[in-house]
Structure formats: structure tokens, C-alpha cells
Scaffold this motif. Structure first.
Motif, PDB file in Angstrom:
ATOM      1  N   UNK A   1     -12.715   9.634 -17.505  1.00 15.60           N
ATOM      2  CA  UNK A   1     -11.950   9.859 -18.724  1.00 15.60           C
ATOM      3  C   UNK A   1     -11.004  11.057 -18.567  1.00 15.60           C
ATOM      4  N   UNK A   2      -9.943  10.861 -17.809  1.00 17.49           N
ATOM      5  CA  UNK A   2      -8.943  11.913 -17.663  1.00 17.49           C
ATOM      6  C   UNK A   2      -7.585  11.282 -17.406  1.00 17.49           C
ATOM      7  N   UNK A   3      -6.539  11.983 -17.817  1.00 16.23           N
ATOM      8  CA  UNK A   3      -5.186  11.475 -17.605  1.00 16.23           C
ATOM      9  C   UNK A   3      -4.798  11.526 -16.132  1.00 16.23           C
ATOM     10  N   UNK A   4      -5.371  12.466 -15.395  1.00  7.06           N
ATOM     11  CA  UNK A   4      -5.083  12.509 -13.959  1.00  7.06           C
ATOM     12  C   UNK A   4      -5.647  11.273 -13.268  1.00  7.06           C
ATOM     13  N   UNK A   5      -6.775  10.765 -13.767  1.00  5.57           N
ATOM     14  CA  UNK A   5      -7.359   9.560 -13.190  1.00  5.57           C
ATOM     15  C   UNK A   5      -6.490   8.332 -13.464  1.00  5.57           C
ATOM     16  N   UNK A   6      -5.773   8.336 -14.595  1.00  6.03           N
ATOM     17  CA  UNK A   6      -4.850   7.234 -14.885  1.00  6.03           C
ATOM     18  C   UNK A   6      -3.834   7.113 -13.756  1.00  6.03           C
ATOM     19  N   UNK A   7      -3.253   8.241 -13.351  1.00  4.71           N
ATOM     20  CA  UNK A   7      -2.272   8.224 -12.259  1.00  4.71           C
ATOM     21  C   UNK A   7      -2.892   7.672 -10.977  1.00  4.71           C
ATOM     22  N   UNK A   8      -4.132   8.079 -10.710  1.00  7.27           N
ATOM     23  CA  UNK A   8      -4.825   7.620  -9.505  1.00  7.27           C
ATOM     24  C   UNK A   8      -5.049   6.109  -9.539  1.00  7.27           C
ATOM     25  N   UNK A   9      -5.476   5.599 -10.688  1.00  5.16           N
ATOM     26  CA  UNK A   9      -5.743   4.158 -10.831  1.00  5.16           C
ATOM     27  C   UNK A   9      -4.443   3.358 -10.682  1.00  5.16           C
ATOM     28  N   UNK A  10      -3.396   3.792 -11.381  1.00 10.59           N
ATOM     29  CA  UNK A  10      -2.123   3.065 -11.335  1.00 10.59           C
ATOM     30  C   UNK A  10      -1.533   3.113  -9.926  1.00 10.59           C
ATOM     31  N   UNK A  11      -1.596   4.270  -9.296  1.00 11.33           N
ATOM     32  CA  UNK A  11      -1.075   4.402  -7.939  1.00 11.33           C
ATOM     33  C   UNK A  11      -1.855   3.510  -6.975  1.00 11.33           C
ATOM     34  N   UNK A  12      -3.193   3.511  -7.103  1.00 11.61           N
ATOM     35  CA  UNK A  12      -4.023   2.683  -6.234  1.00 11.61           C
ATOM     36  C   UNK A  12      -3.755   1.197  -6.431  1.00 11.61           C
TER      37      UNK A  12
END
Length: 199
Positions: free
Chosen positions: A161-172
Motif C-alpha cells: 500500500x504505497x504510491x511508490x509501489x504503484x510505479x513499480x507495478x506499472x513499470x514491471x
């Protein structure tokens, strides 16, 4: 989760005092709030490195609005006090972001401690499902990836639950989609989430 902080930005420059402190855990969106405020006030982002390169007087002569990201880490207390006092004397404003509220900073300077504790302070909590889904949808859209709402909901419920993880998921998902020639569907998102949870 960030509605109250956004409401404070909307009040600028009519804050109740010269300072606003936005605090919350890593990845909750504090730096995003800081960047929005920087753009709005045309101010200066003050970092420990900038304070080593430029004098406080130079900064105060160039602007009356500053943003200090991660104010509770890496800054000399005297520098923060002088910056606060200089901006307040000039009728300016300062937005500070931090992991913790001012009461937990353990400031050794009484003058700084009293000013920070008297400043308006707002907490950003970890993003809720609605915010995570909105940011996921926006970032997929920014990359021109068509992703079904069910896939986005699935990812939002199972990711960190973090906005930084959103970037990681979308990038992956973007990279895996390109490499394997697959669309961003439920199986692909499951693969991305599995890789992230294993890291």
C-alpha cells in the motif's frame, strides 16, 4: 487518504501561519504534495545539499516560499530555524514534509521546537484502495496501456500500500508486456505481483 493535505494546499497562501507540516509513512505521497506546492508557489526546494552550496541569505533573497522535503532527516536544526524565521519575517511560507509529526522530532532547539509544534500539521495515511486504483489507472494510461478495471482492482488489493509501489507495478507490467508480447491482463499482473513479493 491525502484529501486533507490537498485541502491545505488549496488554501495557500491563506494558511493560519507561515508553515504547514505534512507527515506520513514512506510512499504515502508526501513528495508528490511537495512537488504540487512547489509548482503552485514557484518556490525553492530546500535540501541539505542546497544549504551547503548556497547561503541561507541567498535562498531568502531569491524567494519567499520554500518546500523542505524530508525535513526530519538530514537537516541541521539551526538551518531550519533560520529558514523558518527568515520566511516568516518576509511574509512567506514554508511547507515541510516528514515521516513523523513535529512532536516526535525530538528537536534540541527550543525555538525551533515551539515553532514546529505551533505550525499547522496534517497526516497522510497509506493510500486506500480507491486512491491506488486511480493512480494505477492514470499511470497505465500515461503509458498508453489499456488495462481492464478488474485487473486494476486485483492489483490494488494485493500490492504493497504505497504510491511508490504503484510505479513499480506499472513499470514491471509495461516491461513484461513488451518482452513477452502480452497484453496487461490478469495473468500478467499476477506474474508481476509474484515477482515483486519475492524481492
Amino acid at each position: 487518504s491525502n484529501a486533507e493535505a490537498v485541502a491545505w494546499l488549496d488554501k495557500w497562501p491563506e494558511w493560519s501561519g507561515p508553515a504547514l507540516i505534512v507527515h506520513g509513512p514512506a510512499g504515502c505521497g508526501k513528495s508528490h504534495i511537495a512537488n504540487v506546492q512547489l509548482a503552485r508557489c514557484a518556490g525553492v526546494l530546500v535540501t541539505p545539499a542546497l544549504l551547503k552550496e548556497a547561503s541561507l541569505l541567498d535562498i531568502l533573497e531569491s524567494t519567499s516560499h520554500c518546500v523542505v522535503d524530508d525535513a526530519d532527516f538530514g537537516f541541521a536544526e539551526e538551518d531550519l530555524l533560520h529558514l523558518y524565521n527568515g520566511l516568516a519575517a518576509a511574509g512567506g511560507t514554508i511547507l515541510l514534509t516528514a515521516k513523523f509529526p513535529p512532536a516526535r522530532w525530538n528537536s534540541q532547539l527550543k525555538d525551533l521546537d515551539s515553532r514546529l509544534k505551533a505550525a499547522s500539521s496534517v497526516e497522510i495515511r497509506q493510500p486506500d484502495d480507491d486512491l491506488l486504483k486511480a493512480v494505477l489507472a492514470k499511470q497505465f494510461s500515461d503509458r498508453q496501456l489499456l488495462v481492464d478495471k478488474d485487473v486494476i482492482s486485483y492489483a490494488a488489493k494485493r500490492m504493497e500500500r504505497s504510491l511508490s509501489e504503484v510505479r513499480t507495478i506499472v513499470d514491471g507490467a509495461d516491461k513484461l508486456s513488451l518482452v513477452e508480447g502480452r497484453k496487461v491482463t490478469m495473468p500478467l499482473i499476477r506474474d508481476v505481483l509474484a515477482v515483486n513479493s519475492a524481492i
